[in-house]
Motif scaffolding. Structure first.
Motif, PDB file in Angstrom:
ATOM      1  N   GLY A 116      54.091  74.988  39.246  1.00 23.64           N
ATOM      2  CA  GLY A 116      53.959  73.540  39.159  1.00 23.64           C
ATOM      3  C   GLY A 116      54.391  72.850  40.439  1.00 23.64           C
ATOM      4  N   LEU A 117      55.597  73.171  40.933  1.00 18.16           N
ATOM      5  CA  LEU A 117      56.082  72.575  42.172  1.00 18.16           C
ATOM      6  C   LEU A 117      55.304  73.085  43.382  1.00 18.16           C
ATOM      7  N   GLY A 118      54.917  74.367  43.337  1.00 18.78           N
ATOM      8  CA  GLY A 118      54.136  74.926  44.440  1.00 18.78           C
ATOM      9  C   GLY A 118      52.803  74.224  44.609  1.00 18.78           C
ATOM     10  N   ALA A 119      52.189  73.829  43.499  1.00 12.55           N
ATOM     11  CA  ALA A 119      50.916  73.114  43.576  1.00 12.55           C
ATOM     12  C   ALA A 119      51.089  71.770  44.280  1.00 12.55           C
ATOM     13  N   ILE A 120      52.224  71.109  44.025  1.00 16.45           N
ATOM     14  CA  ILE A 120      52.486  69.834  44.693  1.00 16.45           C
ATOM     15  C   ILE A 120      52.648  70.045  46.192  1.00 16.45           C
ATOM     16  N   VAL A 121      53.410  71.073  46.565  1.00 17.78           N
ATOM     17  CA  VAL A 121      53.611  71.360  47.989  1.00 17.78           C
ATOM     18  C   VAL A 121      52.293  71.747  48.653  1.00 17.78           C
ATOM     19  N   ALA A 122      51.505  72.603  47.968  1.00 19.04           N
ATOM     20  CA  ALA A 122      50.213  73.008  48.524  1.00 19.04           C
ATOM     21  C   ALA A 122      49.331  71.797  48.794  1.00 19.04           C
ATOM     22  N   SER A 123      49.370  70.824  47.889  1.00 18.07           N
ATOM     23  CA  SER A 123      48.568  69.614  48.072  1.00 18.07           C
ATOM     24  C   SER A 123      49.061  68.766  49.231  1.00 18.07           C
ATOM     25  N   SER A 124      50.357  68.870  49.536  1.00 17.73           N
ATOM     26  CA  SER A 124      50.947  68.006  50.557  1.00 17.73           C
ATOM     27  C   SER A 124      50.781  68.522  51.975  1.00 17.73           C
ATOM     28  N   VAL A 125      50.368  69.770  52.133  1.00  8.33           N
ATOM     29  CA  VAL A 125      50.290  70.355  53.484  1.00  8.33           C
ATOM     30  C   VAL A 125      48.859  70.454  53.989  1.00  8.33           C
ATOM     31  N   VAL A 126      47.931  69.775  53.315  1.00  4.75           N
ATOM     32  CA  VAL A 126      46.529  69.764  53.735  1.00  4.75           C
ATOM     33  C   VAL A 126      45.999  68.346  53.624  1.00  4.75           C
ATOM     34  N   PRO A 127      44.879  68.041  54.263  1.00  5.62           N
ATOM     35  CA  PRO A 127      44.248  66.737  54.078  1.00  5.62           C
ATOM     36  C   PRO A 127      43.846  66.525  52.620  1.00  5.62           C
ATOM     37  N   ALA A 128      43.718  65.281  52.214  1.00  4.57           N
ATOM     38  CA  ALA A 128      43.449  64.939  50.818  1.00  4.57           C
ATOM     39  C   ALA A 128      42.195  65.627  50.287  1.00  4.57           C
ATOM     40  N   GLU A 129      41.166  65.734  51.134  1.00  2.00           N
ATOM     41  CA  GLU A 129      39.899  66.306  50.649  1.00  2.00           C
ATOM     42  C   GLU A 129      39.964  67.818  50.449  1.00  2.00           C
ATOM     43  N   LYS A 130      41.077  68.461  50.846  1.00  2.00           N
ATOM     44  CA  LYS A 130      41.201  69.911  50.709  1.00  2.00           C
ATOM     45  C   LYS A 130      42.281  70.322  49.709  1.00  2.00           C
ATOM     46  N   ARG A 131      42.769  69.371  48.914  1.00  2.00           N
ATOM     47  CA  ARG A 131      43.886  69.683  48.031  1.00  2.00           C
ATOM     48  C   ARG A 131      43.526  70.693  46.952  1.00  2.00           C
ATOM     49  N   ALA A 132      42.344  70.575  46.384  1.00  2.55           N
ATOM     50  CA  ALA A 132      41.956  71.500  45.322  1.00  2.55           C
ATOM     51  C   ALA A 132      41.869  72.934  45.844  1.00  2.55           C
ATOM     52  N   SER A 133      41.267  73.096  47.008  1.00  2.78           N
ATOM     53  CA  SER A 133      41.157  74.441  47.581  1.00  2.78           C
ATOM     54  C   SER A 133      42.520  74.985  47.989  1.00  2.78           C
ATOM     55  N   ALA A 134      43.441  74.092  48.361  1.00  2.61           N
ATOM     56  CA  ALA A 134      44.792  74.537  48.716  1.00  2.61           C
ATOM     57  C   ALA A 134      45.511  75.104  47.510  1.00  2.61           C
ATOM     58  N   VAL A 135      45.400  74.417  46.379  1.00  5.51           N
ATOM     59  CA  VAL A 135      46.015  74.916  45.142  1.00  5.51           C
ATOM     60  C   VAL A 135      45.370  76.233  44.733  1.00  5.51           C
ATOM     61  N   ALA A 136      44.052  76.319  44.880  1.00  5.38           N
ATOM     62  CA  ALA A 136      43.357  77.570  44.552  1.00  5.38           C
ATOM     63  C   ALA A 136      43.829  78.715  45.446  1.00  5.38           C
ATOM     64  N   THR A 137      44.103  78.405  46.711  1.00  5.19           N
ATOM     65  CA  THR A 137      44.601  79.437  47.622  1.00  5.19           C
ATOM     66  C   THR A 137      45.941  79.980  47.160  1.00  5.19           C
ATOM     67  N   MET A 138      46.820  79.093  46.707  1.00  7.39           N
ATOM     68  CA  MET A 138      48.108  79.554  46.201  1.00  7.39           C
ATOM     69  C   MET A 138      47.921  80.465  44.985  1.00  7.39           C
TER      70      MET A 138
END
Length: 391
Positions: A116-138
């Motif tokens: 849960g917290l990791g998904a928030i961090v993953a979203s915060s370290v990429v541009p807004a348009e790449k947040r979904a793919s960042a969470v998927a990467t985690m």
């Protein structure tokens, strides 16, 4: 947001944490006979170690998320991986079955909050348009654990002992803690969420139905996955080498399914969920026919792994959409629902074995649970376009 580096190190570290968690969650499936012998219990009793972990995730996800809500994300994630490491060390040193059972519960308490917290961090370290793919990467780290981590842990358990396997997993935790400290940016702590308001969202009928679908999908998956090692030994005459190979194939299937489920979920959430529930039920019911040869078993388990994990992305998004006013808590609770399904599946398989059924009945039971999940999915008559957007 992270700087202009071409390589996103925070995402890699989060995926490493997910890989570590996936390894400790799934590796007991490949070591059940070894663990059962080591602590002098039956295989069904050893299977309860899987249930204990799942129940710990279910109970710990919302509690630990709330407990660490006011910490900086880096500090919280490091502390959660500290719990992970402690639990695995306890498992490696456990003198008896009951201590090992308690150790698995301790290990599991970090699981839901980390994602849960990791998904928030993953979203915060990429541009807004790449947040979904960042969470998927985690989350990809979780599926890759089934290709590398779980087979390796199983091999270590078979060759050197299950205690050494848990000790090796604890070492992964230490590496992850150091990497989190070295790589993650300092993020200020957040405010405690309005839990009472968000809990009201979770009792909505559409949310309960979506969570029930998650539970049944996970139950169908873990009825078979928990007992895959004794199933292969009894039905195909598999040796340790083939069991390790089969676990790798399942991991490949999980990874392919995760990708395919995400792609089809973009097309239709309900349609994708229905397709994969149907595929999982069909493959599971036909599995006994494929277990007559190792080639058939290998192909069936690859297809089964893809169908089983392809369900995860669409059901996760369905829950978050159904609870659009509280997507964060809904996501955490859905992880708990998935692990409740894990516990149910492990318990169903263990009960069938305990009462004298042949191991060939295990995939059939999983197929029936998948078919039940499809029935509940069909009972949701709302058109897909009525699902709200995730805030």
């Amino acid at each position: 947001m992270i700087g202009k580096s071409a390589f996103n190190w925070p995402l890699l570290v989060l995926a490493t944490g997910a890989f570590s968690i996936g390894t400790t969650e799934f590796s007991p499936m490949g070591m059940l006979p070894v663990i059962a012998k080591g602590v002098d219990v039956s295989i069904p009793s050893a299977g309860l170690l899987v249930s204990a972990y799942a129940i710990g995730v279910m109970a710990g996800a919302p509690v630990m998320t709330l407990l660490f809500a006011r910490f900086g994300k880096r500090t919280a994630l490091m502390a959660l991986m500290g719990i992970f490491t402690l639990g695995n060390v306890m498992s490696a040193l456990a003198p008896d079955y009951w201590t090992l059972l308690l150790s698995r519960v301790v290990t599991s308490m970090n699981h839901g909050a980390f994602f849960g917290l990791g998904a928030i961090v993953a979203s915060s370290v990429v541009p807004a348009e790449k947040r979904a793919s960042a969470v998927a990467t985690m989350f990809m780290g979780l599926t890759l654990a089934n290709i590398g981590g779980v087979p390796m842990a199983t091999w270590i358990g078979q060759e050197f002992g299950w205690r050494q396997s848990f000790a090796g997993t604890a070492l992964l935790g230490v590496v992850t803690i150091f990497a989190l400290w070295a790589v993650l940016p300092r993020v200020a702590g957040g405010q405690r969420p309005d839990v009472r308001r968000e809990l009201k969202v979770l009792v909505l009928p559409q949310v309960r139905l979506a969570l029930l679908t998650t539970v049944l999908g996970a139950s169908a998956m873990f009825t078979l996955y928990t007992y895959v090692t004794p199933l292969l030994v009894s039905q195909t005459g598999a040796d340790d080498r083939f069991v390790t190979f089969a676990l790798v194939l399942i991991g490949v299937g999980f990874t392919l399914g995760n990708w395919l489920g995400g792609r089809l979920a973009d097309w239709s959430l309900k349609g994708a969920t229905a397709i994969f529930f149907t595929a999982l039920a069909t493959i599971s019911l036909a599995m006994p026919l494929a277990l007559g040869s190792q080639t058939g078993a290998a192909l069936a388990l690859l297809a089964w792994g893809a169908a089983a994990f392809a369900i995860v992305p669409p059901v996760q998004i369905r829950v978050m959409k159904a609870a659009a006013d509280a997507p964060g808590l809904a996501s955490s609770v859905n992880i708990g629902a998935f692990n409740l399904g894990n516990a149910i599946g492990a318990a169903v398989g263990g009960a069938l074995i305990k009462y004298g059924f042949d191991y060939s009945i295990i995939p059939v039971a999983g197929g029936l649970l998948a078919a039940l999940g499809l029935c509940f999915l069909r009972s949701d008559r709302r058109p897909e376009e009525t699902l709200p957007s995730i805030a």
